[in-house]
Design a protein around this motif. Structure first.
Motif, PDB file in Angstrom:
ATOM      1  N   SER A  54       0.857  -1.184   0.000  1.00 24.15           N
ATOM      2  CA  SER A  54       0.000   0.000   0.000  1.00 24.15           C
ATOM      3  C   SER A  54       0.892   1.231   0.000  1.00 24.15           C
ATOM      4  O   SER A  54       2.068   1.164   0.343  1.00 24.15           O
ATOM      5  CB  SER A  54      -0.930   0.014   1.210  1.00 24.15           C
ATOM      6  N   SER A  55       0.301   2.343  -0.402  1.00 21.17           N
ATOM      7  CA  SER A  55       1.028   3.608  -0.365  1.00 21.17           C
ATOM      8  C   SER A  55       0.044   4.724  -0.071  1.00 21.17           C
ATOM      9  O   SER A  55      -1.122   4.653  -0.433  1.00 21.17           O
ATOM     10  CB  SER A  55       1.762   3.856  -1.686  1.00 21.17           C
ATOM     11  N   SER A  56       0.522   5.734   0.609  1.00 21.60           N
ATOM     12  CA  SER A  56      -0.308   6.882   0.981  1.00 21.60           C
ATOM     13  C   SER A  56       0.370   8.163   0.537  1.00 21.60           C
ATOM     14  O   SER A  56       1.593   8.249   0.450  1.00 21.60           O
ATOM     15  CB  SER A  56      -0.509   6.935   2.502  1.00 21.60           C
ATOM     16  N   SER A  57      -0.446   9.163   0.278  1.00 25.38           N
ATOM     17  CA  SER A  57       0.085  10.486  -0.033  1.00 25.38           C
ATOM     18  C   SER A  57      -0.893  11.536   0.469  1.00 25.38           C
ATOM     19  O   SER A  57      -2.092  11.278   0.588  1.00 25.38           O
ATOM     20  CB  SER A  57       0.302  10.640  -1.544  1.00 25.38           C
ATOM     21  N   ALA A  58      -0.371  12.710   0.786  1.00 28.68           N
ATOM     22  CA  ALA A  58      -1.204  13.800   1.274  1.00 28.68           C
ATOM     23  C   ALA A  58      -2.101  14.309   0.150  1.00 28.68           C
ATOM     24  O   ALA A  58      -1.692  14.384  -1.001  1.00 28.68           O
ATOM     25  CB  ALA A  58      -0.332  14.929   1.810  1.00 28.68           C
ATOM     26  N   ARG A  59      -3.330  14.627   0.503  1.00 29.35           N
ATOM     27  CA  ARG A  59      -4.260  15.193  -0.484  1.00 29.35           C
ATOM     28  C   ARG A  59      -3.898  16.656  -0.730  1.00 29.35           C
ATOM     29  O   ARG A  59      -3.511  17.372   0.176  1.00 29.35           O
ATOM     30  CB  ARG A  59      -5.694  15.082   0.012  1.00 29.35           C
ATOM     31  N   LEU A  60      -4.040  17.090  -1.965  1.00 25.27           N
ATOM     32  CA  LEU A  60      -3.624  18.432  -2.352  1.00 25.27           C
ATOM     33  C   LEU A  60      -4.548  19.512  -1.789  1.00 25.27           C
ATOM     34  O   LEU A  60      -4.087  20.495  -1.236  1.00 25.27           O
ATOM     35  CB  LEU A  60      -3.562  18.537  -3.882  1.00 25.27           C
TER      36      LEU A  60
END
Length: 110
Positions: free
Chosen positions: A80-86
């Motif tokens: 899995s991978s996560s990233s901050a929402r813009l």
């Protein structure tokens, strides 16, 4: 459809177990997959893909002399991978994994 070498191995295993006189046969077959990709916006989107050919394969196993008794499925996460929402708070997460089918078959009466 499962890869040809997997199909061949499953059918060979079913034949060998039948010839040996086994009363039960357990097979594990990948029946689906959860995929996804991160977007540049930080959002996420997962896609479930199922394999409609699993029934075809089980039908061929039954033709050898087995009858499906029980089936269950489990999800196995492979990453899995996560990233901050813009534009908002929080994160977008993408999960990947396999959906495995566990099939128990009983030998049919000869």
């Amino acid at each position: 459809m499962p890869q040809q070498e997997i199909v061949d191995a499953i059918l060979a295993n079913a034949r060998t177990a039948h010839e040996r006189g086994d009363t039960l046969l357990q097979l594990t077959i990948e029946s689906g997959r959860l995929t996804g990709a991160q977007s540049s916006w930080g959002s996420s989107e997962n896609l479930t893909m199922s394999d409609p050919e699993v029934g075809w394969l089980l039908g061929h196993v039954e033709a050898i002399g087995w009858r499906l008794e029980h089936a269950s499925h489990v999800f196995v996460e492979t990453g899995s991978s996560s990233s901050a929402r813009l534009l908002s708070t929080g994160e977008g997460t993408v999960t990947r994994g396999e959906i495995l089918g566990y099939y128990v078959l009983r030998r049919t009466a000869d």
